[in-house]
Design a protein around this motif. Structure first.
Motif, short mmCIF file in Angstrom:
data_model
loop_
_atom_site.label_atom_id
_atom_site.label_comp_id
_atom_site.label_asym_id
_atom_site.label_seq_id
_atom_site.Cartn_x
_atom_site.Cartn_y
_atom_site.Cartn_z
N TYR A 30 -0.15 3.24 -8.57
CA TYR A 30 0.15 2.57 -7.31
C TYR A 30 -0.41 3.26 -6.07
N THR B 58 -0.60 3.28 6.51
CA THR B 58 -0.08 2.88 5.21
C THR B 58 1.16 2.04 5.41
N GLU B 59 1.52 1.26 4.41
CA GLU B 59 2.78 0.52 4.45
C GLU B 59 3.93 1.41 4.01
N SER C 210 -2.93 4.65 -3.52
CA SER C 210 -4.33 4.35 -3.18
C SER C 210 -5.06 5.56 -2.62
N GLU C 211 -4.35 6.44 -1.92
CA GLU C 211 -4.96 7.65 -1.34
C GLU C 211 -3.95 8.79 -1.43
N LYS D 223 0.84 -1.20 0.00
CA LYS D 223 0.00 0.00 0.00
C LYS D 223 0.87 1.25 0.00
N TYR D 224 0.50 2.17 -0.88
CA TYR D 224 1.19 3.45 -0.98
C TYR D 224 0.19 4.58 -0.78
N VAL D 225 0.50 5.45 0.16
CA VAL D 225 -0.30 6.66 0.38
C VAL D 225 0.58 7.86 0.06
#
Length: 232
Positions: free
Chosen positions: A42, A93-94, A44-45, A2-4
């Motif tokens: 990539y 987030t990751e 997501s937010e 996950k990428y924010v």
């Protein structure tokens, strides 16, 4: 993974007042960073991290999230380590992708390529740099050549790498852990320096930078949407 995305926007700039909201080729400058994030495959937010309530309306209009930064984290002496740590404590987030709002030439594929490099090299941190193949000095001493020999041709030089901060990525867990242990975390763990396109890494810090970026954007498009309410 996950990428924010986080776009840090502090309105207290003194060299170019409210530069993040100034219209550049018909659009608030921060709008270019938002659109680049939204176009990424990539991310997501996307969040605007700011102390200024005016950014909430802009976020609503662009369809992104607003993270209200504490006023004390918007002061002149505050640096990335501090506001990133605060953000990561409150947004799950990751991986954190920071996109610079004063680099209006960045494109979605620039973000995606940086993320690919981050993953392929199994990095904990990616810092974008601008490479310069020029005879360079620091504190009066040569960095990448000898001043006691024939002047080397520029194409034979090792490039000097200047931090551009256009796009940076951090493993969220490792950033938090390192900050809590050491009090800093921008260069954390296995970090990599990612060469960025020198034009798209143009950073608006002065009026001259603003004019240069505007010239590039004007050359690309003469029909940008005008949203003057943010500039007033």
């Amino acid at each position: 993974m996950k990428y924010v995305a986080e776009i840090p926007v502090r309105l207290g700039s003194k060299r170019v007042p409210k530069k993040n909201l100034r219209l550049i080729n018909g659009k608030p400058m921060v709008g270019y960073a938002i659109e680049a994030c939204k176009g990424s495959k990539y991310i997501s937010e996307t969040y605007i991290n700011s102390e200024a309530d005016i950014m909430k309306k802009l976020c609503d209009d662009y369809g992104v999230q607003f993270y209200k930064r504490k006023d004390e984290l918007a002061e002149d002496h505050i640096v990335q380590d501090q506001f990133n740590y605060d953000f990561l404590l409150n947004v799950e987030t990751e991986n954190l992708v920071m996109v610079n709002p004063v680099s209006p030439l960045v494109l979605p594929e620039d973000i995606d390529n940086a993320i690919k490099y981050y993953e392929e090299n199994q990095l904990d941190c990616l810092i974008s740099v601008r490479e310069e193949k020029l005879q360079s000095f620091f504190d009066g001493k040569p960095l990448n050549f000898s001043d006691q020999a024939l002047l080397p041709m520029t194409q034979t030089l090792k490039p000097v790498q200047l931090c551009a901060w256009t796009v940076c990525i951090w493993n969220a867990k490792k950033f938090i852990e390192h900050y809590e242990k050491h009090g800093y975390a921008v260069f954390v763990g296995n970090y990599g320096l990612y060469p960025f396109d020198p034009v798209r890494s143009i950073k608006v810090s002065t009026e001259e930078d603003f004019k240069l970026a505007e010239l590039y954007l004007s050359a690309k498009s003469a029909n940008a949407e005008v949203t003057p309410e943010y500039y007033e």
